[in-house]
Design a protein around this motif. Sequence first.
Motif, PDB file in Angstrom:
ATOM      1  N   GLU A  45       6.776 -14.007   2.635  1.00  0.00           N
ATOM      2  CA  GLU A  45       7.028 -13.685   1.226  1.00  0.00           C
ATOM      3  C   GLU A  45       5.830 -13.977   0.316  1.00  0.00           C
ATOM      4  OE1 GLU A  45      10.146 -15.147  -2.050  1.00  0.00           O
ATOM      5  OE2 GLU A  45      11.043 -14.076  -0.344  1.00  0.00           O
ATOM      6  N   PRO A  46       5.099 -15.094   0.487  1.00  0.00           N
ATOM      7  CA  PRO A  46       3.920 -15.287  -0.375  1.00  0.00           C
ATOM      8  C   PRO A  46       2.884 -14.169  -0.220  1.00  0.00           C
ATOM      9  CG  PRO A  46       4.502 -17.334   0.728  1.00  0.00           C
ATOM     10  CD  PRO A  46       5.340 -16.257   1.348  1.00  0.00           C
ATOM     11  N   ILE A  47       2.803 -13.595   0.967  1.00  0.00           N
ATOM     12  CA  ILE A  47       1.887 -12.465   1.173  1.00  0.00           C
ATOM     13  C   ILE A  47       2.432 -11.231   0.463  1.00  0.00           C
ATOM     14  CG2 ILE A  47       0.919 -10.906   2.905  1.00  0.00           C
ATOM     15  CD1 ILE A  47       0.779 -13.379   4.782  1.00  0.00           C
ATOM     16  N   PHE A  48       3.730 -11.009   0.549  1.00  0.00           N
ATOM     17  CA  PHE A  48       4.330  -9.878  -0.164  1.00  0.00           C
ATOM     18  C   PHE A  48       4.005  -9.955  -1.655  1.00  0.00           C
ATOM     19  CE2 PHE A  48       8.087  -9.921   3.061  1.00  0.00           C
ATOM     20  CZ  PHE A  48       7.280  -9.356   4.040  1.00  0.00           C
ATOM     21  N   LYS A  49       4.024 -11.173  -2.207  1.00  0.00           N
ATOM     22  CA  LYS A  49       3.763 -11.359  -3.638  1.00  0.00           C
ATOM     23  C   LYS A  49       2.326 -11.021  -4.013  1.00  0.00           C
ATOM     24  CE  LYS A  49       7.430 -14.621  -4.670  1.00  0.00           C
ATOM     25  NZ  LYS A  49       7.768 -15.978  -5.123  1.00  0.00           N
ATOM     26  N   MET A  50       1.404 -11.073  -3.065  1.00  0.00           N
ATOM     27  CA  MET A  50       0.030 -10.662  -3.353  1.00  0.00           C
ATOM     28  C   MET A  50       0.003  -9.173  -3.699  1.00  0.00           C
ATOM     29  SD  MET A  50      -2.193 -12.408  -0.344  1.00  0.00           S
ATOM     30  CE  MET A  50      -2.110 -14.158  -0.003  1.00  0.00           C
ATOM     31  N   PHE A  51       0.840  -8.400  -3.036  1.00  0.00           N
ATOM     32  CA  PHE A  51       0.892  -6.959  -3.232  1.00  0.00           C
ATOM     33  C   PHE A  51       1.842  -6.560  -4.354  1.00  0.00           C
ATOM     34  CE2 PHE A  51      -0.739  -7.462   1.011  1.00  0.00           C
ATOM     35  CZ  PHE A  51      -1.621  -6.424   1.176  1.00  0.00           C
ATOM     36  N   THR A  52       2.940  -7.281  -4.488  1.00  0.00           N
ATOM     37  CA  THR A  52       3.975  -6.989  -5.482  1.00  0.00           C
ATOM     38  C   THR A  52       4.470  -8.315  -6.056  1.00  0.00           C
ATOM     39  OG1 THR A  52       4.638  -5.090  -4.146  1.00  0.00           O
ATOM     40  CG2 THR A  52       6.151  -5.763  -5.873  1.00  0.00           C
ATOM     41  N   ASP A  93       6.260  -9.291  -8.459  1.00  0.00           N
ATOM     42  CA  ASP A  93       7.671  -9.407  -8.858  1.00  0.00           C
ATOM     43  C   ASP A  93       8.631  -9.005  -7.733  1.00  0.00           C
ATOM     44  OD1 ASP A  93       7.222  -6.698  -8.817  1.00  0.00           O
ATOM     45  OD2 ASP A  93       7.861  -6.344 -10.878  1.00  0.00           O
ATOM     46  N   LEU A  94       8.083  -8.695  -6.556  1.00  0.00           N
ATOM     47  CA  LEU A  94       8.874  -8.298  -5.382  1.00  0.00           C
ATOM     48  C   LEU A  94       9.803  -7.119  -5.681  1.00  0.00           C
ATOM     49  CD1 LEU A  94       9.735 -11.825  -3.928  1.00  0.00           C
ATOM     50  CD2 LEU A  94       7.880 -10.282  -3.234  1.00  0.00           C
ATOM     51  N   ASP A  95       9.333  -6.184  -6.506  1.00  0.00           N
ATOM     52  CA  ASP A  95      10.101  -5.004  -6.889  1.00  0.00           C
ATOM     53  C   ASP A  95      10.200  -4.047  -5.706  1.00  0.00           C
ATOM     54  OD1 ASP A  95      11.226  -2.747  -8.002  1.00  0.00           O
ATOM     55  OD2 ASP A  95       9.645  -2.446  -9.488  1.00  0.00           O
ATOM     56  N   LEU A  96      11.382  -3.903  -5.157  1.00  0.00           N
ATOM     57  CA  LEU A  96      11.578  -3.050  -3.983  1.00  0.00           C
ATOM     58  C   LEU A  96      11.383  -1.564  -4.283  1.00  0.00           C
ATOM     59  CD1 LEU A  96      14.612  -4.813  -2.276  1.00  0.00           C
ATOM     60  CD2 LEU A  96      12.192  -4.973  -1.691  1.00  0.00           C
ATOM     61  N   LYS A  97      11.475  -1.188  -5.552  1.00  0.00           N
ATOM     62  CA  LYS A  97      11.254   0.215  -5.913  1.00  0.00           C
ATOM     63  C   LYS A  97       9.765   0.579  -5.875  1.00  0.00           C
ATOM     64  CE  LYS A  97      15.432   0.523  -8.588  1.00  0.00           C
ATOM     65  NZ  LYS A  97      16.048   0.496  -9.887  1.00  0.00           N
ATOM     66  N   ASN A  98       8.915  -0.434  -5.870  1.00  0.00           N
ATOM     67  CA  ASN A  98       7.464  -0.217  -5.822  1.00  0.00           C
ATOM     68  C   ASN A  98       6.854  -0.957  -4.630  1.00  0.00           C
ATOM     69  OD1 ASN A  98       7.136   1.381  -8.243  1.00  0.00           O
ATOM     70  ND2 ASN A  98       7.791  -0.468  -9.313  1.00  0.00           N
ATOM     71  N   TRP A  99       7.577  -1.004  -3.537  1.00  0.00           N
ATOM     72  CA  TRP A  99       7.132  -1.769  -2.368  1.00  0.00           C
ATOM     73  C   TRP A  99       5.962  -1.066  -1.691  1.00  0.00           C
ATOM     74  CZ3 TRP A  99       8.533  -6.526  -1.872  1.00  0.00           C
ATOM     75  CH2 TRP A  99       8.235  -7.210  -0.691  1.00  0.00           C
ATOM     76  N   PRO A 100       4.852  -1.788  -1.448  1.00  0.00           N
ATOM     77  CA  PRO A 100       3.662  -1.137  -0.912  1.00  0.00           C
ATOM     78  C   PRO A 100       3.369  -1.415   0.569  1.00  0.00           C
ATOM     79  CG  PRO A 100       3.030  -3.157  -1.959  1.00  0.00           C
ATOM     80  CD  PRO A 100       4.543  -3.071  -2.052  1.00  0.00           C
ATOM     81  N   LEU A 101       4.298  -1.999   1.289  1.00  0.00           N
ATOM     82  CA  LEU A 101       4.012  -2.380   2.676  1.00  0.00           C
ATOM     83  C   LEU A 101       5.061  -1.843   3.636  1.00  0.00           C
ATOM     84  CD1 LEU A 101       3.153  -6.152   2.089  1.00  0.00           C
ATOM     85  CD2 LEU A 101       1.526  -4.318   2.583  1.00  0.00           C
ATOM     86  N   ILE A 102       4.615  -1.543   4.855  1.00  0.00           N
ATOM     87  CA  ILE A 102       5.541  -1.253   5.944  1.00  0.00           C
ATOM     88  C   ILE A 102       5.159  -2.131   7.135  1.00  0.00           C
ATOM     89  CG2 ILE A 102       6.113   1.104   5.251  1.00  0.00           C
ATOM     90  CD1 ILE A 102       4.156   2.078   7.443  1.00  0.00           C
ATOM     91  N   LEU A 103       6.154  -2.421   7.925  1.00  0.00           N
ATOM     92  CA  LEU A 103       5.957  -3.187   9.147  1.00  0.00           C
ATOM     93  C   LEU A 103       5.622  -2.208  10.269  1.00  0.00           C
ATOM     94  CD1 LEU A 103       6.359  -6.021  10.550  1.00  0.00           C
ATOM     95  CD2 LEU A 103       8.644  -5.210  11.085  1.00  0.00           C
ATOM     96  N   ALA A 104       4.461  -2.388  10.893  1.00  0.00           N
ATOM     97  CA  ALA A 104       4.051  -1.475  11.956  1.00  0.00           C
ATOM     98  C   ALA A 104       4.422  -2.020  13.338  1.00  0.00           C
ATOM     99  CB  ALA A 104       2.547  -1.227  11.884  1.00  0.00           C
ATOM    100  N   GLN A 157      -7.799 -12.402  -1.228  1.00  0.00           N
ATOM    101  CA  GLN A 157      -6.700 -13.371  -1.172  1.00  0.00           C
ATOM    102  C   GLN A 157      -6.215 -13.570   0.260  1.00  0.00           C
ATOM    103  OE1 GLN A 157      -3.498 -12.925  -4.187  1.00  0.00           O
ATOM    104  NE2 GLN A 157      -4.788 -11.276  -4.978  1.00  0.00           N
ATOM    105  N   LEU A 158      -6.076 -12.476   0.996  1.00  0.00           N
ATOM    106  CA  LEU A 158      -5.622 -12.564   2.382  1.00  0.00           C
ATOM    107  C   LEU A 158      -6.590 -13.397   3.217  1.00  0.00           C
ATOM    108  CD1 LEU A 158      -4.499  -8.851   2.958  1.00  0.00           C
ATOM    109  CD2 LEU A 158      -2.993 -10.860   2.867  1.00  0.00           C
ATOM    110  N   LYS A 159      -7.877 -13.186   3.009  1.00  0.00           N
ATOM    111  CA  LYS A 159      -8.895 -13.883   3.797  1.00  0.00           C
ATOM    112  C   LYS A 159      -8.910 -15.390   3.544  1.00  0.00           C
ATOM    113  CE  LYS A 159     -11.791  -9.843   4.482  1.00  0.00           C
ATOM    114  NZ  LYS A 159     -13.054  -9.149   4.165  1.00  0.00           N
ATOM    115  N   GLN A 160      -8.336 -15.814   2.435  1.00  0.00           N
ATOM    116  CA  GLN A 160      -8.247 -17.253   2.160  1.00  0.00           C
ATOM    117  C   GLN A 160      -7.267 -17.948   3.106  1.00  0.00           C
ATOM    118  OE1 GLN A 160      -7.411 -17.973  -1.984  1.00  0.00           O
ATOM    119  NE2 GLN A 160      -8.945 -16.491  -2.628  1.00  0.00           N
ATOM    120  N   HIS A 161      -6.467 -17.168   3.838  1.00  0.00           N
ATOM    121  CA  HIS A 161      -5.439 -17.728   4.715  1.00  0.00           C
ATOM    122  C   HIS A 161      -5.664 -17.355   6.178  1.00  0.00           C
ATOM    123  CE1 HIS A 161      -3.223 -19.020   1.207  1.00  0.00           C
ATOM    124  NE2 HIS A 161      -3.563 -17.866   0.672  1.00  0.00           N
ATOM    125  N   ILE A 162      -6.911 -17.100   6.535  1.00  0.00           N
ATOM    126  CA  ILE A 162      -7.260 -16.704   7.900  1.00  0.00           C
ATOM    127  C   ILE A 162      -6.983 -17.853   8.860  1.00  0.00           C
ATOM    128  CG2 ILE A 162      -9.236 -16.214   9.420  1.00  0.00           C
ATOM    129  CD1 ILE A 162      -8.406 -13.720   8.042  1.00  0.00           C
TER     130      ILE A 162
END
Length: 136
Positions: free
Chosen positions: A33-40, A42-53, A123-128
């Motif tokens: 979830e903290p990673i999801f918040k980097m992209f969204t 407010d965690l708005d599901l109507k504007n969700w920018p990620l898919i699980l591959a 931001q992602l690279k800070q958690h490598i």
Amino acid sequence: MFSEKFNVRFYETDGLAHVSNTVVAGWFECGREPIFKMFTPDLDLKNWPLILASYKIDFHLQIFYGKPVEVRTYVSRVGNSSFDTYQEIWQQDQKVASGSTTLVRFDFKTNKSVPIDDSIKSQLKQHIYSELEAEK
């Protein structure tokens, strides 16, 4: 690293008196979830920018009710439009499960992957995940 600690709930156990293997995927998702918040933020599901591959989970030890667990979440790779997470579940100072997930930044209107913004990559690279973490 992101860390989430919580108590195992009774309903998460199965007939063999340990946590059902299906529960771990959900715990890992909560840990992201903290990673999801980097992209969204407010965690708005109507504007969700990620898919699980893809995802993979390895079970190292049984997980039991009545003992708290910790989900540790790292980023293990950052690409152009996708990234990987590496996650671990710990119970009583033992790694009981680990897994990896590939997530893709996705535009649902065009039905295509899109590049991850440089600010989010940073931001992602800070958690490598590093080998130093593996020694803990």
